[in-house]
Scaffold this active site. Structure first.
Site, PDB file in Angstrom:
ATOM      1  N   HIS A 228       1.276  -8.544  11.090  1.00 46.45           N
ATOM      2  CA  HIS A 228       1.621  -7.707   9.944  1.00 46.45           C
ATOM      3  C   HIS A 228       1.388  -6.239  10.319  1.00 46.45           C
ATOM      4  O   HIS A 228       0.342  -5.665  10.008  1.00 46.45           O
ATOM      5  CB  HIS A 228       0.751  -8.119   8.754  1.00 46.45           C
ATOM      6  CG  HIS A 228       1.475  -8.255   7.451  1.00 46.45           C
ATOM      7  ND1 HIS A 228       2.492  -9.152   7.252  1.00 46.45           N
ATOM      8  CD2 HIS A 228       1.322  -7.605   6.260  1.00 46.45           C
ATOM      9  CE1 HIS A 228       2.924  -9.068   6.004  1.00 46.45           C
ATOM     10  NE2 HIS A 228       2.233  -8.121   5.381  1.00 46.45           N
ATOM     11  N   ASN A 229       2.351  -5.647  10.973  1.00 46.73           N
ATOM     12  CA  ASN A 229       2.154  -4.338  11.585  1.00 46.73           C
ATOM     13  C   ASN A 229       3.488  -3.611  11.702  1.00 46.73           C
ATOM     14  O   ASN A 229       4.517  -4.219  12.006  1.00 46.73           O
ATOM     15  CB  ASN A 229       1.533  -4.526  12.977  1.00 46.73           C
ATOM     16  CG  ASN A 229       1.060  -3.234  13.600  1.00 46.73           C
ATOM     17  OD1 ASN A 229       1.826  -2.297  13.751  1.00 46.73           O
ATOM     18  ND2 ASN A 229      -0.209  -3.189  13.985  1.00 46.73           N
TER      19      ASN A 229
ATOM     20  N   ARG B  41       0.818  -1.213   0.000  1.00 46.05           N
ATOM     21  CA  ARG B  41       0.000   0.000   0.000  1.00 46.05           C
ATOM     22  C   ARG B  41       0.856   1.268   0.000  1.00 46.05           C
ATOM     23  O   ARG B  41       0.472   2.279   0.583  1.00 46.05           O
ATOM     24  CB  ARG B  41      -0.957  -0.002   1.188  1.00 46.05           C
ATOM     25  CG  ARG B  41      -2.054  -1.037   1.081  1.00 46.05           C
ATOM     26  CD  ARG B  41      -3.064  -0.909   2.218  1.00 46.05           C
ATOM     27  NE  ARG B  41      -4.113  -1.907   2.108  1.00 46.05           N
ATOM     28  CZ  ARG B  41      -5.209  -1.757   1.362  1.00 46.05           C
ATOM     29  NH1 ARG B  41      -5.391  -0.658   0.660  1.00 46.05           N
ATOM     30  NH2 ARG B  41      -6.116  -2.708   1.320  1.00 46.05           N
TER      31      ARG B  41
ATOM     32  N   SER C  13       7.025  -7.045   3.805  1.00 46.94           N
ATOM     33  CA  SER C  13       5.980  -7.626   2.967  1.00 46.94           C
ATOM     34  C   SER C  13       6.406  -7.600   1.496  1.00 46.94           C
ATOM     35  O   SER C  13       7.400  -8.203   1.125  1.00 46.94           O
ATOM     36  CB  SER C  13       4.664  -6.876   3.209  1.00 46.94           C
ATOM     37  OG  SER C  13       3.557  -7.570   2.706  1.00 46.94           O
TER      38      SER C  13
ATOM     39  N   GLU D 278       0.354 -12.337   8.422  1.00 45.91           N
ATOM     40  CA  GLU D 278       1.661 -12.715   8.976  1.00 45.91           C
ATOM     41  C   GLU D 278       1.849 -14.224   8.967  1.00 45.91           C
ATOM     42  O   GLU D 278       2.968 -14.718   8.728  1.00 45.91           O
ATOM     43  CB  GLU D 278       1.822 -12.159  10.388  1.00 45.91           C
ATOM     44  CG  GLU D 278       3.249 -12.174  10.897  1.00 45.91           C
ATOM     45  CD  GLU D 278       4.186 -11.274  10.092  1.00 45.91           C
ATOM     46  OE1 GLU D 278       5.417 -11.449  10.191  1.00 45.91           O
ATOM     47  OE2 GLU D 278       3.679 -10.385   9.366  1.00 45.91           O
TER      48      GLU D 278
END
Length: 355
Positions: free
Chosen positions: A334-335, A85, A196, A302
């Site tokens: 996933h952070n 993104r 990612s 994740e």
């Protein structure tokens, strides 16, 4: 002859491939089109220490944010790659973390390319469109948000839609030598890392451009993209992250697709002696993650990244590679919070192996 992997490694890799398939389906089915992009909100935003560094390319002028090493050297350079993104205002590493201050304090120059949502920082075959139709253009010019909406034609027109993505060429030629000529940065022996999408891309760039990249780090990367189910998982993710068509990037199961798959090109990373830092979380949340749909989504993402990363680990072990540090924290989704922590753990090793 037992083959490349041997019977034991083949069974282990096969187990991870099966898990990749199951996790791909787990992401695709319950979460629908929300599979793309990291969870978490911005905690840093614009850093006034950086400069806007514009470079012409076949995609048009592309901005990078450049941060100078604390000691003023021009020899130690590291590139920080964004996730799926990616936006056209700031790179996520600047917008969502404070890690640039720690990298520059360790006397490394930091280059953050801006933009390229869903690009995998690759050279694509063609502009992204569907049946000859490009973006709806509803969100304005390419300087705006690249992920302001979801769906088939979401996002603005511009790089990747009006033109063909050529991010690999941009990073390894246009940007590389503009930094050398205008700022005196060393074009060789650099580092590159990403999360990612950017983690997968970091390994791809290092494998195919070993003179430029001596060091590569992948956090929560998709490192086994040819595993069954992965292409379709990525298809859905790219549709959601700006409305991009994976078929414009590379046809399935051909040389261009395998060129982007770390599991496939792992022997090059070993042969090049590229120093690697590879990480993925367990998919388990901690106290910093609130109970929400975003947290559940980030857990699934994740888990998929972990399965891919473990498969890559088995592949490298089968090759006898000893140029990799692996880090698999007991908790982490996933952070950005977890990726920032991973950079901090990586800094000493990267600092010792670039320049």
């Amino acid at each position: 002859m037992r083959g490349v992997f041997g019977r034991r490694s083949t069974r282990r890799a096969g187990s991870w491939l099966k898990r990749s398939v199951l996790l791909s389906l787990a992401v695709l089915l319950p979460l629908g089109a929300s599979v793309a992009g990291p969870a978490g909100t911005a905690s840093a935003a614009f850093n006034p220490d950086g400069i806007d560094f514009w470079v012409d390319s076949s995609m048009g002028p592309i901005k990078s944010r450049v941060f100078r090493a604390a000691d003023g050297n021009t020899d130690r350079v590291v590139y920080a790659l964004d996730g799926m993104r990616a936006r056209y205002e700031l790179n996520g590493w600047e917008n969502d973390t404070e890690i640039v201050r720690e990298l520059t304090a360790a006397n490394m120059n930091v280059v953050m390319p801006v933009g390229g949502p869903s690009s995998f920082y690759a050279d694509w075959n063609a502009p992204s469109n569907f049946f000859g139709l490009g973006s709806s253009g509803s969100s304005g010019s390419s300087s705006g948000s690249a992920n302001s909406g979801s769906g088939l034609l979401s996002g603005s027109a511009g790089p990747g839609k009006e033109t063909t993505y050529k991010w690999e060429t941009f990073i390894t030629e246009n940007l590389r030598y503009a930094l050398r000529d205008q700022l005196g940065f060393n074009p060789n022996g650099n580092g590159v890392f990403g999360l990612s999408m950017g983690g997968s891309a970091a390994l791809t760039l290092a494998a195919h451009h070993p003179d430029q990249f001596r060091y590569a780090g992948s956090y929560s990367g998709y490192l086994n993209i040819s595993a069954p189910g992965m292409r379709e998982a990525l298809r859905v993710a790219m549709l959601d992250a700006g409305g991009f068509n994976i078929d414009a990037m590379a046809p399935p199961w051909g040389p261009q697709w395998f060129y982007m798959d770390p599991f496939v090109f792992a022997p090059q990373l070993k042969a090049n002696g590229t120093r690697l830092w590879i990480s993925a979380g367990s998919g388990l949340p901690t106290g910093v993650d609130g109970p929400s749909f975003d947290t559940v989504n980030a857990m699934a993402l994740e888990a998929l990244a972990l399965a891919n990363t473990r498969a890559f680990q088995v592949r490298m072990a089968s090759l006898g590679a000893n140029n990799v540090t692996y880090d698999f924290p007991a908790a982490g989704i996933h952070n950005w919070v977890y990726w920032a922590d991973e950079v901090r753990r990586m800094i000493p090793d990267m600092s010792a192996n670039i320049g």
